[in-house]
Structure formats: structure tokens, C-alpha cells
Design an enzyme around this catalytic site. Structure first.
Site, PDB file in Angstrom:
ATOM      1  N   ALA A  74       0.812  -1.216   0.000  1.00  0.00           N
ATOM      2  CA  ALA A  74       0.000   0.000   0.000  1.00  0.00           C
ATOM      3  C   ALA A  74       0.847   1.268   0.000  1.00  0.00           C
ATOM      4  O   ALA A  74       0.461   2.284  -0.583  1.00  0.00           O
ATOM      5  CB  ALA A  74      -0.915  -0.005   1.220  1.00  0.00           C
ATOM      6  N   PHE A  75       2.002   1.196   0.640  1.00  0.00           N
ATOM      7  CA  PHE A  75       2.846   2.376   0.726  1.00  0.00           C
ATOM      8  C   PHE A  75       3.310   2.835  -0.658  1.00  0.00           C
ATOM      9  O   PHE A  75       3.586   4.014  -0.867  1.00  0.00           O
ATOM     10  CB  PHE A  75       4.060   2.088   1.623  1.00  0.00           C
ATOM     11  N   VAL A  99      -4.597  -3.005   3.902  1.00  0.00           N
ATOM     12  CA  VAL A  99      -3.789  -2.897   5.115  1.00  0.00           C
ATOM     13  C   VAL A  99      -4.645  -3.407   6.274  1.00  0.00           C
ATOM     14  O   VAL A  99      -5.793  -2.984   6.442  1.00  0.00           O
ATOM     15  CB  VAL A  99      -3.343  -1.447   5.394  1.00  0.00           C
ATOM     16  N   ILE A 100      -4.062  -4.340   7.035  1.00  0.00           N
ATOM     17  CA  ILE A 100      -4.807  -4.927   8.161  1.00  0.00           C
ATOM     18  C   ILE A 100      -4.108  -4.546   9.457  1.00  0.00           C
ATOM     19  O   ILE A 100      -2.901  -4.780   9.613  1.00  0.00           O
ATOM     20  CB  ILE A 100      -4.908  -6.455   7.997  1.00  0.00           C
ATOM     21  N   HIS A 106       2.921  -0.528  12.269  1.00  0.00           N
ATOM     22  CA  HIS A 106       2.903   0.793  11.616  1.00  0.00           C
ATOM     23  C   HIS A 106       1.710   0.953  10.676  1.00  0.00           C
ATOM     24  O   HIS A 106       1.770   1.641   9.669  1.00  0.00           O
ATOM     25  CB  HIS A 106       4.243   1.127  10.951  1.00  0.00           C
TER      26      HIS A 106
END
Ligand code: INI
Length: 177
Positions: A74-75, A99-100, A106
Site C-alpha cells: 500500500a505504501f 492494510v490490516i 505501523h
């Protein structure tokens, strides 16, 4: 010059008579679409991708006008979305990821930076960038939103991207040259 919309907004929004309205629809004819998708949590993001491709097909976007860019996670979605948008090849870009919270300490950074970076990619380029990133507390929540009982957020993002592309092209068409 203001273009009058063919139909008023659906849902809860009521628009009083007499104003000009720019209202797009998820119409994919003659549109090319870029998709950036995270490989992290790939079992979920694959389902988001399936949902997005199905929605694009229903909206009339031919497969040969769709390009997919996989990125690690995702980043990396904002950089991929920005790069796709800057080519000017696509009417819109769809960003898909998952994102979980339980999977990473973070979470807030990854999810937050992805969200603000994707917004920036759209604002800087003027190309609609749809947010198809699941930010969930658990894997179960993610599954519910990737083709489960809460629908498919990839499909929703695809329809949103096409609607925004159409809205902006209606606005552009109304500006005298
Ligand atoms: N990336 C995701 O897409 N989802 C996650 O849940 C995740 N977690 O849990 O850490 C994740 N991390 C990787 C990140 O997106 C970057 O790829 C990595 O930090 C390298 O820049």
C-alpha cells in the site's frame, strides 16, 4: 457556460431546480483505465482486482484499454498512481490495496501515507484517482469488503473513478475554446 445534467444525483442528495449540474456516470466507453494494485495481502487484493475488472467490463471498458501495475504494498500505491496519471494515457486511475491493523505496528503510517499520497496524485495531475484501499482491523473485515457480504470495494472504486472521469469531462466540454 454551464451544462445541464441529464439526470439529477441519485441517493440522498437533493439538488434544487434551476442550477447547473455537472453529474457524471460510470460510463466506460472510449476510456482507458490504469490500475495500481498492492501485492501485500494478495489473496485480498486479487479479489479487489477481480471486482474492479468486472465493474469496468460492465461499464463498457474493453480489456485492452486497461493496464495493471502491481506494486509491493500500500505504501507504494501513491507513486504508482502518480506515475500512471502523469502518462496522460488514462481517463482515471484505480488504486487497490489492503492494510490490516493486526498485521503491522505501523498500520497508521502505511494506511495514512497511502491515503494522503493517493489524494495528492489526483490533485496534482487532475486525473481522478479512486481509493480502493481497504484499511481494516481484521482479515475477516477485509474479506467482507473484497467480494463478501459488504460488497467489493474494488468494484466501487472502479465505478467511482469512471464517474469522476465523466464528471470532469462534462465540465471540460462546457468550457468554450
Ligand atoms: N502493505 C500493505 O499493503 N498492507 C499491509 O498490511 C502491510 N503491512 O502490514 O505492513 C504493508 N506493508 C508494506 C508496505 O506497504 C511497503 O510495501 C513496505 O513498507 C516497503 O515500502
Amino acid at each position: 457556460m454551464t451544462e445541464r445534467a441529464v439526470e439529477h444525483a441519485a441517493g440522498e442528495l437533493r439538488i434544487p431546480e434551476g442550477v447547473g449540474v455537472y453529474m457524471g456516470s460510470p460510463n466506460g466507453a472510449r476510456r482507458s483505465v490504469g490500475i495500481v494494485v498492492g501485492r501485500f495481502n494478495g489473496n485480498i487484493t486479487s479479489r479487489l482486482l477481480d471486482g474492479a475488472l468486472e465493474a469496468l467490463g460492465e461499464a463498457g471498458v474493453p480489456r485492452e484499454r486497461i493496464d495493471v501495475m502491481p506494486v509491493p504494498g500500500a505504501f507504494e500505491l501513491p507513486l504508482g498512481a502518480m506515475a500512471l496519471a502523469k502518462t496522460r494515457r488514462y481517463a482515471c486511475v484505480i488504486a487497490l490495496g489492503c492494510v490490516i491493523r493486526g498485521d503491522t505496528p505501523h498500520f497508521e503510517y502505511v494506511a495514512g501515507e497511502a491515503a494522503s499520497g493517493l489524494q495528492l496524485a489526483g490533485l496534482e495531475t487532475g486525473v481522478p484517482v479512486a481509493f480502493g484501499l481497504l484499511t481494516c482491523d481484521s482479515r475477516r473485515q477485509a474479506e467482507e469488503r473484497a467480494g463478501g457480504e459488504k460488497g467489493n470495494k474494488g468494484a466501487e472504486a472502479a465505478r467511482t473513478a469512471l464517474e469522476m472521469a465523466d464528471t470532469l469531462s462534462r465540465l471540460r466540454a462546457s468550457i468554450p475554446r
